[in-house]
Design a protein around this motif. Sequence first.
Motif, PDB file in Angstrom:
ATOM      1  N   ASP A 137      -3.612  -6.045  -7.448  1.00  0.00           N
ATOM      2  CA  ASP A 137      -4.244  -4.931  -6.729  1.00  0.00           C
ATOM      3  C   ASP A 137      -3.500  -3.635  -7.023  1.00  0.00           C
ATOM      4  OD1 ASP A 137      -6.194  -6.517  -5.599  1.00  0.00           O
ATOM      5  OD2 ASP A 137      -5.057  -6.901  -3.764  1.00  0.00           O
ATOM      6  N   VAL A 168      -9.418 -10.440 -10.675  1.00  0.00           N
ATOM      7  CA  VAL A 168      -9.958  -9.086 -10.582  1.00  0.00           C
ATOM      8  C   VAL A 168     -11.449  -9.103 -10.888  1.00  0.00           C
ATOM      9  CG1 VAL A 168      -7.796  -7.982 -11.167  1.00  0.00           C
ATOM     10  CG2 VAL A 168      -9.360  -8.584 -12.979  1.00  0.00           C
ATOM     11  N   LYS A 188       0.835  -1.205   0.000  1.00  0.00           N
ATOM     12  CA  LYS A 188       0.000   0.000   0.000  1.00  0.00           C
ATOM     13  C   LYS A 188       0.868   1.252   0.000  1.00  0.00           C
ATOM     14  CE  LYS A 188      -4.068  -1.918   2.350  1.00  0.00           C
ATOM     15  NZ  LYS A 188      -4.889  -1.872   3.584  1.00  0.00           N
ATOM     16  N   ASP A 208       1.515  -8.018  -8.697  1.00  0.00           N
ATOM     17  CA  ASP A 208       0.514  -7.633  -7.717  1.00  0.00           C
ATOM     18  C   ASP A 208      -0.634  -6.937  -8.447  1.00  0.00           C
ATOM     19  OD1 ASP A 208      -1.032  -6.302  -5.773  1.00  0.00           O
ATOM     20  OD2 ASP A 208       0.678  -6.085  -4.416  1.00  0.00           O
TER      21      ASP A 208
END
Length: 249
Positions: free
Chosen positions: A208, A249, A185, A206
């Motif tokens: 995300d 996703v 993050k 990754d």
Amino acid sequence: MYRPILATHGLTKSFGALNATRDVSIDLNSKEIHAIIGPNGAGKSTLIKQICGEMQPDSGRVTLDGQDVSKLSTFARARAGLGRTFQVSDLCREDTVVENVVLGSLGAEGAVWRFWKSALKTRDLCERAERALERVGLIEERYTRCANLSHGQRRQLEVAVALTLSPRAFIMDEPMAGLGVEGSKQMTSFLDGLRKEAPILLVEHDMDAVFALADRISVMVYGKVIATGTPNEIRNRKEVREAYLGDAV
């Protein structure tokens, strides 16, 4: 006339019967993050090596800000403005943060110093290093040994090395590798701001992070780009789901 910052034009590379890249043409625009995704063995690493000059293509070319850099060495491409970070950090763990930036930037330029300690005492080099550390948020750690940094901080340190060369474009190979959820993050937020310095060609597993960051995504399978588009376009492409994304996703 529109001109991308970085572009590949029909890059092709074969190893015997294996087509590692097949007529790959992608581009990178100002302030953009363009992600390259695909399964292991898709040819992503081979593509990055051709862009950065570690490997010559069998055919095709690479342009940086409209100039053909296909015949330039890795060092010459760095001097021309191609900033690279690696899948596995290439830093001197026993040296301090500022020493890594000074020596790393010299190494990226292909500069030769008979005495490394002389370089570390050169005022303009140290000032340039500290400006780069300020920009990535590591100035307070400048005298810390690299070995004592977190994994995410070492990734930021690699970016600081690249920033000393005033890059026109960044090439980033799996910057999230080895980071936990919180570290990913933080790195995602960092890269989102970094695009203001220079656009980023991002290779990353990754998903995300990819779908949070990318303006465009190109999907490679068996050495070929099978789709390029916005995150929503890629998310909804049937052939992309079948080849790689599945239910990710």
